[in-house]
Design an enzyme around this catalytic site. Structure first.
Site, PDB file in Angstrom:
ATOM      1  CG  ASP A  45     -13.494  36.744  20.352  1.00 46.37           C
ATOM      2  OD1 ASP A  45     -13.670  37.967  20.217  1.00 46.37           O
ATOM      3  OD2 ASP A  45     -14.397  35.962  20.694  1.00 46.37           O
ATOM      4  NE  ARG A  59     -14.802  37.250  16.815  1.00 41.73           N
ATOM      5  CZ  ARG A  59     -14.735  35.951  17.083  1.00 41.73           C
ATOM      6  NH1 ARG A  59     -13.598  35.295  16.900  1.00 41.73           N
ATOM      7  NH2 ARG A  59     -15.792  35.305  17.523  1.00 41.73           N
ATOM      8  CG  ASP A  64     -17.594  33.036  20.244  1.00 41.62           C
ATOM      9  OD1 ASP A  64     -17.259  34.228  20.165  1.00 41.62           O
ATOM     10  OD2 ASP A  64     -18.704  32.664  20.685  1.00 41.62           O
ATOM     11  CB  THR A  65     -13.163  34.365  24.053  1.00 40.40           C
ATOM     12  OG1 THR A  65     -13.438  35.687  23.562  1.00 40.40           O
ATOM     13  CG2 THR A  65     -11.864  33.860  23.448  1.00 40.40           C
ATOM     14  CD  GLU A  67     -19.857  38.017  23.274  1.00 40.56           C
ATOM     15  OE1 GLU A  67     -19.309  39.110  23.524  1.00 40.56           O
ATOM     16  OE2 GLU A  67     -19.915  37.535  22.134  1.00 40.56           O
ATOM     17  NE  ARG A 110     -15.608  41.552  14.382  1.00 36.84           N
ATOM     18  CZ  ARG A 110     -16.261  40.832  15.308  1.00 36.84           C
ATOM     19  NH1 ARG A 110     -16.105  41.126  16.592  1.00 36.84           N
ATOM     20  NH2 ARG A 110     -17.035  39.835  14.962  1.00 36.84           N
TER      21      ARG A 110
END
Length: 282
Positions: A45, A59, A64-65, A67, A110
């Site tokens: 992401d 970002r 949300d991908t 981690e 970001r």
């Protein structure tokens, strides 16, 4: 005389310096109407682009991908797949175009963006469709919340990616399209099996052909001819036996619709199958 010449030359130089500074600022500022070259990759992401003489970290908004690079944390399932998928798409596109919500940057500085690829597809949405990301909404950035939650819902239904073994995948088939109309609010009392729909606008709303959906059970209440007056409410009851009688309520025609032990959001669609309002069951 010499002193006057020096001052004159300084005055000429100031506008030129100012123009140069403005040009640099303009070339480095992130804008929504131009294409930027992809510079580097971080994870599923997050990536970097060239903005003038600078490098800007992007970002992805609303997603949300899993981690892959969080300190002192193991790599999460489907994290490498999400990173590889993002890298592949950005390598193929080479350039991206950005759009924004209320906030331009997050606390890490970001740039927050919806990312359009050269072929017109949206990277944020592709990750959700493949089940390689979950919806992440951080207020006040909520412009696409309902649409993105619907994309996530379809990935759950299709058991894509991270939802492959999810026991809580919801079985629903709802078009991914958000209506322009706002001002409708839904509230659900699951125990009372009672839904309240409020028209907060100053105009009457014709609800013929609309439908109310219980997402988890994929059960639908279709509206017949009905007009919701300005600043008024309509109640829809699915109680088998009401503890207290509810007057002027529309009857669902089925009982015990709402799941009291698990999350069961409610969604309202207009006659064009456009999403009008959502009640999130936290």
């Amino acid at each position: 005389m010499k002193r006057n010449i020096i001052i004159f030359l300084m005055l000429i130089g100031l506008p030129l310096a100012g123009c140069s500074a403005i040009a640099d600022l303009s070339s480095n500022a992130v804008q929504s109407n131009q294409w930027y070259s992809v510079y580097d990759f971080v994870d599923g992401d997050t990536f970097k682009i060239k903005t003038g003489d600078d490098i800007t970290t992007i970002r992805l908004l609303y997603v949300d991908t899993p981690e892959t690079k969080k300190p002192n944390s193991p790599v999460e399932p489907f994290g490498p797949e999400a990173s590889a998928y993002t890298e592949q798409l950005l390598n193929e596109s080479k350039k991206v175009r950005l759009t924004f919500d209320k906030e331009l940057t997050d606390k890490y500085e970001r740039t927050l963006a919806i990312v359009e690829l050269k072929d017109g597809r949206i990277l944020n949405e592709l990750l959700l469709e493949q089940g390689l990301a979950k919806v992440l909404i951080v207020e006040p950035n909520v412009k696409m919340e309902n649409v993105y939650k619907q994309i996530e819902q379809q990935a759950k239904q299709n058991k894509q990616g991270i939802w492959r073994n999810a026991s809580d995948s919801d079985n629903t088939d709802i078009p991914v399209k958000k209506a322009a109309r706002s001002g409708i609010v839904i509230e659900v009392d699951k125990r009372a099996e009672l839904v309240t729909i409020t028209n907060t606008t100053n105009e009457s709303i014709t609800m013929d052909g609309w439908k109310l959906v219980s997402v988890r059970g994929n059960q639908t209440y279709p509206f017949g001819p009905y007009e919701l007056a300005p600043k008024q409410k309509v109640l829809i009851s699915s109680a088998e036996e009401s503890e207290a009688p509810v007057t002027n309520a529309l009857e669902w025609g089925a009982s015990n619709i709402w799941n009291n032990s698990e999350s069961d959001p409610a969604e309202l669609y207009n006659a064009n199958n456009e999403l009008v309002a959502v009640w999130e069951d936290e």
